[in-house]
Scaffold this motif. Structure first.
Motif, PDB file in Angstrom:
ATOM      1  N   GLN A   1       0.814  -1.214   0.000  1.00 52.81           N
ATOM      2  CA  GLN A   1       0.000   0.000   0.000  1.00 52.81           C
ATOM      3  C   GLN A   1       0.854   1.274   0.000  1.00 52.81           C
ATOM      4  O   GLN A   1       0.374   2.342  -0.358  1.00 52.81           O
ATOM      5  CB  GLN A   1      -0.925   0.014   1.218  1.00 52.81           C
ATOM      6  CG  GLN A   1      -1.997  -1.062   1.182  1.00 52.81           C
ATOM      7  CD  GLN A   1      -1.456  -2.442   1.524  1.00 52.81           C
ATOM      8  OE1 GLN A   1      -0.483  -2.572   2.273  1.00 52.81           O
ATOM      9  NE2 GLN A   1      -2.076  -3.471   0.972  1.00 52.81           N
ATOM     10  N   GLN A   2       2.080   1.192   0.434  1.00 56.92           N
ATOM     11  CA  GLN A   2       3.053   2.292   0.391  1.00 56.92           C
ATOM     12  C   GLN A   2       2.657   3.523   1.213  1.00 56.92           C
ATOM     13  O   GLN A   2       3.003   4.650   0.870  1.00 56.92           O
ATOM     14  CB  GLN A   2       3.336   2.710  -1.055  1.00 56.92           C
ATOM     15  CG  GLN A   2       4.087   1.653  -1.850  1.00 56.92           C
ATOM     16  CD  GLN A   2       4.516   2.148  -3.206  1.00 56.92           C
ATOM     17  OE1 GLN A   2       3.690   2.360  -4.073  1.00 56.92           O
ATOM     18  NE2 GLN A   2       5.809   2.354  -3.382  1.00 56.92           N
ATOM     19  N   TYR A   3       1.958   3.315   2.309  1.00 57.47           N
ATOM     20  CA  TYR A   3       1.630   4.432   3.195  1.00 57.47           C
ATOM     21  C   TYR A   3       2.724   4.649   4.248  1.00 57.47           C
ATOM     22  O   TYR A   3       2.925   5.767   4.703  1.00 57.47           O
ATOM     23  CB  TYR A   3       0.285   4.192   3.883  1.00 57.47           C
ATOM     24  CG  TYR A   3      -0.901   4.523   3.014  1.00 57.47           C
ATOM     25  CD1 TYR A   3      -1.322   5.834   2.853  1.00 57.47           C
ATOM     26  CD2 TYR A   3      -1.599   3.520   2.340  1.00 57.47           C
ATOM     27  CE1 TYR A   3      -2.416   6.149   2.059  1.00 57.47           C
ATOM     28  CE2 TYR A   3      -2.686   3.821   1.534  1.00 57.47           C
ATOM     29  CZ  TYR A   3      -3.099   5.133   1.393  1.00 57.47           C
ATOM     30  OH  TYR A   3      -4.171   5.434   0.590  1.00 57.47           O
ATOM     31  N   ILE A   4       3.378   3.570   4.653  1.00 52.55           N
ATOM     32  CA  ILE A   4       4.499   3.680   5.587  1.00 52.55           C
ATOM     33  C   ILE A   4       5.775   3.804   4.770  1.00 52.55           C
ATOM     34  O   ILE A   4       6.111   2.924   3.982  1.00 52.55           O
ATOM     35  CB  ILE A   4       4.586   2.451   6.509  1.00 52.55           C
ATOM     36  CG1 ILE A   4       3.316   2.320   7.354  1.00 52.55           C
ATOM     37  CG2 ILE A   4       5.822   2.537   7.400  1.00 52.55           C
ATOM     38  CD1 ILE A   4       3.138   3.417   8.375  1.00 52.55           C
ATOM     39  N   HIS A   5       6.507   4.882   4.955  1.00 53.06           N
ATOM     40  CA  HIS A   5       7.703   5.131   4.159  1.00 53.06           C
ATOM     41  C   HIS A   5       8.988   4.757   4.892  1.00 53.06           C
ATOM     42  O   HIS A   5      10.020   4.511   4.263  1.00 53.06           O
ATOM     43  CB  HIS A   5       7.740   6.599   3.734  1.00 53.06           C
ATOM     44  CG  HIS A   5       6.531   6.994   2.945  1.00 53.06           C
ATOM     45  ND1 HIS A   5       6.313   6.580   1.648  1.00 53.06           N
ATOM     46  CD2 HIS A   5       5.438   7.732   3.288  1.00 53.06           C
ATOM     47  CE1 HIS A   5       5.165   7.058   1.215  1.00 53.06           C
ATOM     48  NE2 HIS A   5       4.602   7.755   2.194  1.00 53.06           N
ATOM     49  N   SER A   6       8.923   4.732   6.207  1.00 52.96           N
ATOM     50  CA  SER A   6      10.083   4.275   6.976  1.00 52.96           C
ATOM     51  C   SER A   6       9.644   3.967   8.398  1.00 52.96           C
ATOM     52  O   SER A   6       8.631   4.491   8.886  1.00 52.96           O
ATOM     53  CB  SER A   6      11.191   5.339   6.993  1.00 52.96           C
ATOM     54  OG  SER A   6      10.740   6.517   7.640  1.00 52.96           O
ATOM     55  N   LEU A   7      10.401   3.098   9.048  1.00 53.77           N
ATOM     56  CA  LEU A   7      10.164   2.726  10.442  1.00 53.77           C
ATOM     57  C   LEU A   7      11.493   2.810  11.179  1.00 53.77           C
ATOM     58  O   LEU A   7      12.522   2.377  10.657  1.00 53.77           O
ATOM     59  CB  LEU A   7       9.629   1.296  10.551  1.00 53.77           C
ATOM     60  CG  LEU A   7       8.303   0.967   9.853  1.00 53.77           C
ATOM     61  CD1 LEU A   7       8.161  -0.547   9.691  1.00 53.77           C
ATOM     62  CD2 LEU A   7       7.132   1.502  10.664  1.00 53.77           C
ATOM     63  N   VAL A   8      11.463   3.365  12.363  1.00 55.29           N
ATOM     64  CA  VAL A   8      12.663   3.418  13.195  1.00 55.29           C
ATOM     65  C   VAL A   8      12.374   2.681  14.497  1.00 55.29           C
ATOM     66  O   VAL A   8      11.432   3.028  15.220  1.00 55.29           O
ATOM     67  CB  VAL A   8      13.088   4.868  13.487  1.00 55.29           C
ATOM     68  CG1 VAL A   8      14.313   4.885  14.397  1.00 55.29           C
ATOM     69  CG2 VAL A   8      13.382   5.611  12.189  1.00 55.29           C
TER      70      VAL A   8
ATOM     71  N   ALA B   1       4.422   8.019   8.110  1.00 56.54           N
ATOM     72  CA  ALA B   1       3.327   7.618   7.226  1.00 56.54           C
ATOM     73  C   ALA B   1       2.844   8.804   6.414  1.00 56.54           C
ATOM     74  O   ALA B   1       2.859   9.951   6.869  1.00 56.54           O
ATOM     75  CB  ALA B   1       2.168   7.040   8.039  1.00 56.54           C
ATOM     76  N   GLY B   2       2.405   8.535   5.201  1.00 59.60           N
ATOM     77  CA  GLY B   2       1.890   9.579   4.331  1.00 59.60           C
ATOM     78  C   GLY B   2       1.325   8.973   3.072  1.00 59.60           C
ATOM     79  O   GLY B   2       1.460   7.773   2.825  1.00 59.60           O
ATOM     80  N   PRO B   3       0.682   9.777   2.238  1.00 56.60           N
ATOM     81  CA  PRO B   3       0.118   9.259   0.984  1.00 56.60           C
ATOM     82  C   PRO B   3       1.193   8.598   0.121  1.00 56.60           C
ATOM     83  O   PRO B   3       2.365   8.979   0.188  1.00 56.60           O
ATOM     84  CB  PRO B   3      -0.435  10.522   0.302  1.00 56.60           C
ATOM     85  CG  PRO B   3      -0.626  11.503   1.421  1.00 56.60           C
ATOM     86  CD  PRO B   3       0.464  11.222   2.400  1.00 56.60           C
ATOM     87  N   PRO B   4       0.814   7.619  -0.677  1.00 56.04           N
ATOM     88  CA  PRO B   4       1.783   6.901  -1.520  1.00 56.04           C
ATOM     89  C   PRO B   4       2.165   7.692  -2.768  1.00 56.04           C
ATOM     90  O   PRO B   4       1.995   7.246  -3.901  1.00 56.04           O
ATOM     91  CB  PRO B   4       1.036   5.614  -1.873  1.00 56.04           C
ATOM     92  CG  PRO B   4      -0.398   6.014  -1.875  1.00 56.04           C
ATOM     93  CD  PRO B   4      -0.541   7.040  -0.775  1.00 56.04           C
ATOM     94  N   ARG B   5       2.658   8.901  -2.532  1.00 56.31           N
ATOM     95  CA  ARG B   5       3.097   9.770  -3.614  1.00 56.31           C
ATOM     96  C   ARG B   5       4.366  10.484  -3.177  1.00 56.31           C
ATOM     97  O   ARG B   5       4.714  10.486  -1.997  1.00 56.31           O
ATOM     98  CB  ARG B   5       2.006  10.801  -3.965  1.00 56.31           C
ATOM     99  CG  ARG B   5       0.744  10.184  -4.531  1.00 56.31           C
ATOM    100  CD  ARG B   5      -0.324  11.231  -4.786  1.00 56.31           C
ATOM    101  NE  ARG B   5      -0.931  11.706  -3.550  1.00 56.31           N
ATOM    102  CZ  ARG B   5      -1.949  11.102  -2.948  1.00 56.31           C
ATOM    103  NH1 ARG B   5      -2.464   9.998  -3.444  1.00 56.31           N
ATOM    104  NH2 ARG B   5      -2.455  11.601  -1.824  1.00 56.31           N
TER     105      ARG B   5
END
Length: 213
Positions: free
Chosen positions: A58-65, A76-80
């Protein structure tokens, strides 16, 4: 579907957005994730072995720490790419109304899957390259770009992209960090493109002989 059957059209059929031919193909091979792993390593001084790529369709999570107490913070943010581009242009400030925020009142499901390193070796290959020498990552990137173009010209199969990168990396002697400078990196990149073109020409000849398109 087997990876050997992937066509250029299929490789460009990204489910969420169009990133252009090179980056979209890199998404299909996972090379884009490999390059992002290297970026995280260099920008935030995180050990390579502490960085993992996770498949999140879904590409809403862009990174996790992950923190030492066991908690995890997600970006998290829109997949753009609008927010990352806006943030890069305005840092340390944030622009207003760059994109539509996630509507947390709506039901949604997000999936996370481990990366299949056997099918998609790009990430581990990039980590090894980054550990090898100061110029191996330039070689990795240059060889990949040449191979992606050959794939889209219909000269090699999809799997030939990473096969080429692997072979070019194996042929590269590397430059230690103590001797690395801009000229060394530029020279390594030029060598990698020339070596990749040699290997790609041979692969294209074999593929044509075997009737592979």
């Amino acid at each position: 579907m087997q990876l050997a059957e992937v066509t250029p059209k299929m490789a460009l059929n990204h489910p969420n957005f169009d990133m252009g031919r090179m980056v979209t193909t890199n998404s299909a091979t996972m090379v884009n994730k490999a390059l992002e792993v290297i970026e995280a390593h260099l920008l935030f001084d995180v050990p390579l072995d502490s960085i993992e790529a996770v498949v999140h369709p879904q590409q809403y999570i862009h990174s996790l720490v992950e923190f030492q107490d066991g908690s995890t913070i997600a970006q998290a943010g829109p997949p753009r790419m609008l927010v990352p581009i806006g943030w890069a242009l305005s840092h340390p400030d944030r622009l207003g109304r760059v994109d539509t925020p996630i509507d947390w009142t709506q039901a949604m499901s997000w999936e996370f899957e481990p990366l299949d390193h056997s099918a998609f070796p790009a990430v581990e290959m990039a980590k090894t390259a980054a550990k090898s020498s100061a110029t191996h990552m330039a070689v990795y990137n240059a060889a990949n770009e040449q191979a992606v173009e050959a794939f889209h010209r219909g000269e090699i199969p999809f799997q030939g992209i990473l096969i080429t990168v692997t072979d070019v990396l194996a042929d590269h002697d590397g430059v230690p960090a103590s001797a690395a400078n801009l000229d060394a990196v530029i020279g390594a990149e030029a060598w990698a493109r020339a070596r990749a073109d040699e290997l790609l020409a041979a692969m294209a000849t074999r593929a044509a002989g075997a009737g592979i398109r």
